[in-house]
Write an enzyme that holds these catalytic residues in place. Sequence first.
Site, PDB file in Angstrom:
ATOM      1  N   ARG A 480     -46.250  16.412 -50.453  1.00  0.00           N
ATOM      2  CA  ARG A 480     -47.165  17.073 -51.395  1.00  0.00           C
ATOM      3  C   ARG A 480     -48.206  16.111 -51.960  1.00  0.00           C
ATOM      4  NH1 ARG A 480     -41.966  16.883 -52.754  1.00  0.00           N
ATOM      5  NH2 ARG A 480     -41.260  15.834 -54.659  1.00  0.00           N
ATOM      6  N   GLU A 565     -42.080  21.391 -56.867  1.00  0.00           N
ATOM      7  CA  GLU A 565     -41.233  20.643 -55.930  1.00  0.00           C
ATOM      8  C   GLU A 565     -40.939  19.249 -56.498  1.00  0.00           C
ATOM      9  OE1 GLU A 565     -42.360  19.519 -51.687  1.00  0.00           O
ATOM     10  OE2 GLU A 565     -41.182  21.304 -51.264  1.00  0.00           O
ATOM     11  N   HIS A 596     -58.526  40.772 -64.936  1.00  0.00           N
ATOM     12  CA  HIS A 596     -58.328  42.205 -64.683  1.00  0.00           C
ATOM     13  C   HIS A 596     -56.959  42.482 -64.087  1.00  0.00           C
ATOM     14  CE1 HIS A 596     -62.502  43.047 -65.698  1.00  0.00           C
ATOM     15  NE2 HIS A 596     -62.711  41.842 -65.225  1.00  0.00           N
ATOM     16  N   LYS A 724     -32.848  25.914 -45.580  1.00  0.00           N
ATOM     17  CA  LYS A 724     -33.176  25.525 -44.199  1.00  0.00           C
ATOM     18  C   LYS A 724     -31.924  25.526 -43.338  1.00  0.00           C
ATOM     19  CE  LYS A 724     -36.941  22.268 -45.251  1.00  0.00           C
ATOM     20  NZ  LYS A 724     -37.350  20.875 -45.160  1.00  0.00           N
TER      21      LYS A 724
HETATM   22  O1  F6P Z   1     -39.906  22.218 -47.389  1.00  0.00           O
HETATM   23  C1  F6P Z   1     -40.149  21.040 -48.023  1.00  0.00           C
HETATM   24  C2  F6P Z   1     -41.040  20.091 -47.279  1.00  0.00           C
HETATM   25  O2  F6P Z   1     -40.299  19.008 -46.909  1.00  0.00           O
HETATM   26  C3  F6P Z   1     -42.228  19.704 -48.138  1.00  0.00           C
HETATM   27  O3  F6P Z   1     -41.907  18.722 -49.049  1.00  0.00           O
HETATM   28  C4  F6P Z   1     -43.200  19.276 -47.115  1.00  0.00           C
HETATM   29  O4  F6P Z   1     -44.489  19.183 -47.640  1.00  0.00           O
HETATM   30  C5  F6P Z   1     -43.030  20.386 -46.099  1.00  0.00           C
HETATM   31  O5  F6P Z   1     -41.632  20.656 -46.123  1.00  0.00           O
HETATM   32  C6  F6P Z   1     -43.488  20.084 -44.705  1.00  0.00           C
HETATM   33  O6  F6P Z   1     -42.806  18.997 -44.143  1.00  0.00           O
HETATM   34  P1  F6P Z   1     -43.345  18.281 -42.857  1.00  0.00           P
HETATM   35  O7  F6P Z   1     -44.682  17.717 -43.161  1.00  0.00           O
HETATM   36  O8  F6P Z   1     -42.331  17.226 -42.510  1.00  0.00           O
HETATM   37  O9  F6P Z   1     -43.437  19.319 -41.773  1.00  0.00           O
END
Ligand code: F6P
Length: 762
Positions: A480, A565, A596, A724
Amino acid sequence: MRILVADVGGTHVKLMVTGAEPRKFDSGDGFTPEQLIAGIKAHTADWTFDVATIGVPSPVLRGAVMEEPWNLGRGWVGFDYEGALGVPTRIINDAAMQALGSDEGGRMLFLGLGSGLGTALVDEGRVVPLELAHLPFRDQTFEDYCGQRGLRTLGEAEWKAVVLEAAELLRAAVAAEYVVLGGGNVRFFTDLPTRVRRGHNDRAFEGGFRVWADERPLPAAWQSLFAHAATWKGRSLAHCFEHDRDRAVRFTVRLGDLTVDYSKTHVDTDTMKLLAELARATGVEALRDRMFAGEPINTTEGRAVLHTALRNRSDRPVIVQGRDVMPDVRAALDHMRSFSESVRSGQWTGHTGARITDIVNIGIGGSDLGPAMVTSALEPLTVGGPRLHFVSNVDGAHMGQTLRHLDARTTLVVVASKTFTTQETMANARTAREWFLGSARDEAHIAKHFVAVSTNETEVRRFGIAPEQMFVFWDWVGGRYSVWSSIGLPVALAVGFDRFEELLDGAFQMDEHFRTAPVEQNIPMLLGLLGVWYASVLGVDTHAVLPYEQLLHRLPAYLQQLDMESNGKRVDRHGRPVSLGTGPIVWGEPGTNGQHAFFQLLHQGTRQVTCDFLVGLESPYPLGAHHRLLLANCFAQTEALMHGKDEAAVRHELTSQGLTGPALEALVPHKIFPGNRPSTTIVYRTLNPRTLGMLLAMYEHKVFTMGALWGVNSFDQWGVELGKQLARRIDEDLTGDVDTHAHDASTNQLINLARRVAKRAH
Ligand code: F6P
């Protein structure tokens, strides 16, 4: 987290919620738990709390009342306190609660000297309930001698001697290091022997809070803020402005062409002083310096946190594990420059020699939100460049609707994934590869149409992309926080590398400010401090991001990942549960659209929401009077939220429209705006790459500050893992030949429903 504490006594129930003044109501003979809950609800209607502690005058084992209290009514054993109150509730013996409040560490025996004799042991912050009062002592019990009856029959002097004798006996029996005497009758003691201390009867509430605080007391700087919060009760922002003509100036900070006006928030000079003290006491500046220095402050992953190195525009080295990473950073930027320039100039062509017209970035989370948001924010600068498309969702509709309009011969695919193992991204990348080969036929042509952005060369090769087509970054860049790295390649392709560098320049300017400005003038720190003031102390845990800038329409989504996150954490860096509410819920929409839709709730709903209004003084799209109207709406909303409209104004308005009698009375309450709702307004000259870089770095460091104040690790994201794992397992169930029974009944039912429909479709 806001905690309600109810201390149930024989004559009164005392109530307190984090940061408020105590209240009480009557109990007495025959008092029932139903009456307790009704009383709590009646006396706390204007308080918000997330959890509760109830101290009852009965033995409590593993959170359950074991015997009916002798001095109250019946029904306390087996009552569903949590269900009745509607929040997670912990039950504790009242003496144990007082004991916790008086705990000073080590192993302590607590004796509550009241009408009876309460006993509890606190061992290294953990309460062990005891029921020693009815053990034989001399010719009766400990309670007979040490309770109110003993005081009456023995007289004060003798009673005191007996209490001290009993205290020493019991202390030795439970091997405590010291005894704390609490309860009302401790007032008879002036001097106490060395191993006996006086308790703080007024700190029973503190014990109730500590029940939820992993038995750790709240540091003094936080306690001062909670105490100070009470001074804001009944004080309105409008009143603050009326009585302080300098308020707007005092609570505004500037950097470059950025102005941050936080005067419409619930702060005064004392609040800001206490918040700055909190920042210093919590070591925010020290942690910041450790981050810039490349120390592994992402402790659960053992990684440095160095997105600031990616935009380090100085010649200062940045050392990670004894090595300067800046040469690698510059080489990666050079790679981006040469590639983006050759695509934009038409030098890089597709396998047929045709110019690249469309770029599809495949990534998710940080590998999508950053580049997608920045590209749309800088859209006016994309003229003449290739068209950018972003596919993130594993839903086939996302890829399908994107590819439908594209020509494989003129399309370049950027597969962006830090790990190169993310399920959604890899599924989308495989689909794009098939789509491309469906037209190109020859795998050799992939080299001209697929590039990767990743830290994982092995997986990139395995996918079929050669290392020459790979843009690198490093494990010390969080997903991020990665738009400044090669993950920003789509931005450079869309607006040109020089513009991308201006974005980095803006971020660097904010980094330097964050690194060097004192807390009191440090924009990200101030925003972070305001964030915790609202989220943890005032209990406002919902935050709206309202860009009055259509080009920033993806900013709320970007900030959701950045903030939630990072700080959506429930344990601190040492793995201990945090005792305060952490990351707020972040959401938003561009103005004026939000007005709105959900602004009704902001103005007249029952909950408070903190709001960030963002607006440029000039428009990147000057068009008639549009921008003036936009500004007018933005400023009007902040004024309306703060001022509101009181009953007198509503009546005056309605009567001047000719309304009278019942019709008037019926409408008045609906037209009142309570006001006193906080907002921060962030104004800049115009949205350009530099300003955008400053804004994004500002928010990154705000989130850092908040995480540091709460003591959480803002740089890991374990909370995304469980879903996941389960999705992988369920994917196998969905392709199975028989119904699954491996999950709970609801999940089994859903999987089997989907499995059967899929089977029929084939
Ligand atoms: O789902 C969480 C995450 O690990 C995020 O922190 C990250 O930005 C995203 O998945 C994508 O991860 P990657 O760049 O390894 O595909």
